[in-house]
Design a protein around this motif. Structure first.
Motif, mmCIF file in Angstrom:
data_model
loop_
_atom_site.group_PDB
_atom_site.id
_atom_site.type_symbol
_atom_site.label_atom_id
_atom_site.label_comp_id
_atom_site.label_asym_id
_atom_site.label_seq_id
_atom_site.Cartn_x
_atom_site.Cartn_y
_atom_site.Cartn_z
ATOM 1 N N UNK A 14 0.925 -1.239 -0.180
ATOM 2 C CA UNK A 14 -0.067 -0.007 0.023
ATOM 3 C C UNK A 14 0.876 1.199 -0.145
ATOM 4 N N UNK A 15 0.577 2.332 -0.651
ATOM 5 C CA UNK A 15 1.357 3.547 -0.784
ATOM 6 C C UNK A 15 0.855 4.616 0.163
ATOM 7 N N UNK A 16 1.540 5.104 0.793
ATOM 8 C CA UNK A 16 1.471 6.199 1.636
ATOM 9 C C UNK A 16 1.972 7.465 1.048
ATOM 10 N N UNK A 17 1.484 8.086 0.260
ATOM 11 C CA UNK A 17 2.069 9.276 -0.546
ATOM 12 C C UNK A 17 1.614 10.552 0.105
ATOM 13 N N UNK A 18 2.826 11.443 0.105
ATOM 14 C CA UNK A 18 2.732 12.789 0.899
ATOM 15 C C UNK A 18 2.834 13.725 -0.534
ATOM 16 N N UNK A 19 1.842 14.151 -1.037
ATOM 17 C CA UNK A 19 1.898 15.047 -2.208
ATOM 18 C C UNK A 19 0.775 16.259 -2.211
ATOM 19 N N UNK A 20 1.185 17.127 -3.211
ATOM 20 C CA UNK A 20 0.197 18.259 -3.437
ATOM 21 C C UNK A 20 -0.157 18.254 -4.798
ATOM 22 N N UNK A 21 0.627 17.418 -5.616
ATOM 23 C CA UNK A 21 0.705 17.393 -7.094
ATOM 24 C C UNK A 21 -0.530 16.524 -7.404
ATOM 25 N N UNK A 22 -1.311 16.902 -8.610
ATOM 26 C CA UNK A 22 -2.341 16.290 -9.123
ATOM 27 C C UNK A 22 -1.835 15.459 -10.244
ATOM 28 N N UNK A 37 -3.529 8.800 0.504
ATOM 29 C CA UNK A 37 -3.118 10.103 -0.046
ATOM 30 C C UNK A 37 -3.030 11.137 1.002
ATOM 31 N N UNK A 38 -1.907 11.938 1.210
ATOM 32 C CA UNK A 38 -1.804 12.737 2.359
ATOM 33 C C UNK A 38 -1.152 14.050 1.734
ATOM 34 N N UNK A 39 -1.588 15.073 2.017
ATOM 35 C CA UNK A 39 -1.149 16.590 1.481
ATOM 36 C C UNK A 39 0.232 16.737 2.486
ATOM 37 N N UNK A 42 0.720 17.726 6.460
ATOM 38 C CA UNK A 42 -0.153 17.080 7.159
ATOM 39 C C UNK A 42 0.496 15.909 8.078
ATOM 40 N N UNK A 43 1.274 16.231 8.986
ATOM 41 C CA UNK A 43 1.954 15.228 9.511
ATOM 42 C C UNK A 43 1.259 14.334 10.668
ATOM 43 N N UNK A 44 0.278 15.099 11.099
ATOM 44 C CA UNK A 44 -0.848 14.234 11.901
ATOM 45 C C UNK A 44 -1.552 13.475 11.232
ATOM 46 N N UNK A 45 -2.198 13.736 10.060
ATOM 47 C CA UNK A 45 -2.942 12.991 9.053
ATOM 48 C C UNK A 45 -1.884 11.788 8.727
ATOM 49 N N UNK A 46 -0.539 12.027 8.455
ATOM 50 C CA UNK A 46 0.609 10.757 8.162
ATOM 51 C C UNK A 46 0.599 9.813 9.108
ATOM 52 N N UNK A 47 0.721 10.158 10.201
ATOM 53 C CA UNK A 47 0.662 9.554 11.520
ATOM 54 C C UNK A 47 -0.564 8.538 11.781
#
Length: 93
Positions: A14-22, A37-39, A42-47
């Motif tokens: 599973x991919x945990x991607x930290x991006x703003x790109x579309x 997908x995490x903006x 958004x470190x709390x969302x990542x955790x």
């Protein structure tokens, strides 16, 4: 496609991607339910996303299977060859 992302997909992770790109790959990860997908920033969302996958192995397995399916359907060598052949035929006709 960023090379690490395609490697994760190929491995069925599973991919945990930290991006703003579309980017197309990001939309595909979402539509295939192949990760989180995490903006940026958004470190709390990542955790939370990592903990969610850790605490829900059945969902993690589902996302893993979806990840592999996404790779096979869009990024495998066979798929790449089909796309290349189609482009070459368009150019030459």
């Amino acid at each position: 496609v960023p090379s690490k992302v395609s490697s994760y997909l190929m491995a069925g992770k599973p991919v945990v991607a930290i991006v703003d790109d579309d980017m197309e790959i990001i939309r595909q990860i979402g539509s295939y339910n192949a990760g989180c997908i995490i903006g940026n920033g958004k470190s709390q969302r990542l955790a939370e996303s990592i903990a969610f996958l850790r605490d829900n192995p059945s969902i993690c397995i589902e996302k893993s299977l979806n990840s592999r399916r996404l790779y096979i359907e869009h990024y495998s060598r066979e798929d790449g060859l089909k796309k290349y052949t189609r482009v070459m035929r368009e150019i030459l006709s």
